[in-house]
Design an enzyme around this catalytic site. Structure first.
Site, PDB file in Angstrom:
ATOM      1  NE  ARG A  96      -4.329  -1.330   0.069  1.00 21.52           N
ATOM      2  CZ  ARG A  96      -4.488  -2.600  -0.765  1.00 21.52           C
ATOM      3  NH1 ARG A  96      -3.610  -2.780  -1.407  1.00 21.52           N
ATOM      4  NH2 ARG A  96      -5.670  -2.862  -0.503  1.00 21.52           N
TER       5      ARG A  96
ATOM      6  CD  GLU B 189      -3.332   3.336  -5.324  1.00 23.21           C
ATOM      7  OE1 GLU B 189      -4.351   2.903  -5.559  1.00 23.21           O
ATOM      8  OE2 GLU B 189      -2.389   2.897  -4.951  1.00 23.21           O
TER       9      GLU B 189
ATOM     10  CG  HIS C 167      -3.511  -0.635  -6.854  1.00 26.37           C
ATOM     11  ND1 HIS C 167      -3.914   0.011  -5.648  1.00 26.37           N
ATOM     12  CD2 HIS C 167      -3.587  -1.985  -6.294  1.00 26.37           C
ATOM     13  CE1 HIS C 167      -4.058  -0.559  -4.461  1.00 26.37           C
ATOM     14  NE2 HIS C 167      -3.788  -1.905  -4.871  1.00 26.37           N
TER      15      HIS C 167
END
Length: 328
Positions: A238, A267, A286
């Site tokens: 993360r 993000e 991601h």
């Protein structure tokens, strides 16, 4: 068909049909938009179950769902949820571990290879027409085979990454976890290290641990300063586990060699981020679990979890087991 499910993630046709065969379904398109969030808020009053991902569900939002029995997340990470709140209300929270382990480890190793061999940078050199002669030392990369692979967080994904490094590339495995793991050490000839010693020794430092109150900001300027100039940093965990500005400073000043990042503090990554100006950064969106096969398997697992809970059964992937006793 008394249970009502609010779905904030699109499913494949077979999974949607299965869900609709057992429950009433309200699908929320684009729940992060103002209009989508408004629709979600309006639908929560009748929700017995929620199914989706990548949306922060806080207490203020879930207070609008008095009937809620289960939240089924199409993810492994559960940092978008107030677990204490859910448990106090007896709301079950489930996730989708295992099914994305191998795919995410593939992504981690892809980032190792791409950063070490400067794949993106050199591919762009060719694409832009700047490859006019054999490349020299200015464009050389680093070997991967035989280098020390340091893994911070030896869970399922960490083990899968160690397997690739140890068996595929002959890499000595160093790891840091909340406790030593004898089975991992035996299988991969891995060696436990303190966080500080791992950062000093590893050629590749890879994060595979969850975001919690304890891990947020775990890697900051002090920790990055322990790495060597040859170190390559990989994050498939993360973004908030890392102080992003400290990482940018280190990369900009060549205090570490490169970084491969699939996750970020915010993000999607801002177009103006300094990370995007650095040739020694490989940034991906991601995409750790983003294959057709894995995303379908994750969604299938989430539907299984949801239907089990609504049928009064304990889901196979229950995150907050204390909520089960509250519920019962």
């Amino acid at each position: 068909m008394n249970n009502h499910v609010v779905l904030y993630k699109k499913l494949s046709a077979p999974l949607m049909q299965r869900l609709q065969a057992h429950t009433e379904v309200t699908l929320i398109d684009d729940p992060k938009s103002a209009a989508g969030l408004a629709c979600l808020r309006d639908a929560l009053h009748k929700a017995d179950g929620l199914l989706g991902a990548s949306l922060k569900l806080d207490a203020a939002l879930l207070d609008l769902a008095p009937r809620l029995k289960v939240v089924s997340s199409v993810s492994v990470g559960v940092d978008n949820y107030d677990i204490d709140y859910l448990t106090k209300r007896g709301i079950l929270l489930s996730n989708t571990p295992d099914v994305l382990t191998q795919t995410t480890a593939d992504t981690g190793f892809a980032l190792i290879m791409a950063t070490a061999r400067r794949v993106v940078e050199l591919a762009n050199l060719v694409r832009s027409g700047q490859w006019t002669q054999n490349i020299g030392p200015a464009h050389f990369g680093s070997d991967v085979h035989g280098k020390k692979l340091g893994i911070i967080g030896m869970g399922r994904i960490g083990e899968a990454l160690a397997q690739r490094g140890h068996f595929g590339f002959g890499m000595p495995i160093l790891y840091h976890s909340h406790s030593p793991k004898p089975a991992v050490e035996a299988r991969f000839n891995a060696e436990y290290r303190s966080l500080e010693d791992l950062l000093k020794e590893a050629d590749f430092v890879c994060l595979t641990l969850p975001l919690t109150a304890e891990t947020e900001g775990l890697i900051g300027a002090e920790q990055i300063a322990l790495m060597r100039p040859e170190t390559i940093f990989i994050n498939i965990a993360r973004g908030k586990v890392v102080d992003e500005q400290a990482l940018i400073d280190a990369l900009s000043n060549q205090r570490i060699r490169a970084a491969g990042l699939d996750v970020f503090g915010h993000e999607p990554l801002d177009k103006g981020s300094a990370l995007l100006q650095l040739d020694n950064v490989v940034a991906t969106p991601h995409m750790g679990s983003a294959t057709f096969e894995t995303r379908e398997a994750m969604a299938r697992c989430a539907v299984d979890n949801l239907l089990s809970a609504l049928n009064g059964e304990r889901p196979a992937n229950l995150v907050n087991p204390d909520a089960w006793s509250v519920k019962r």
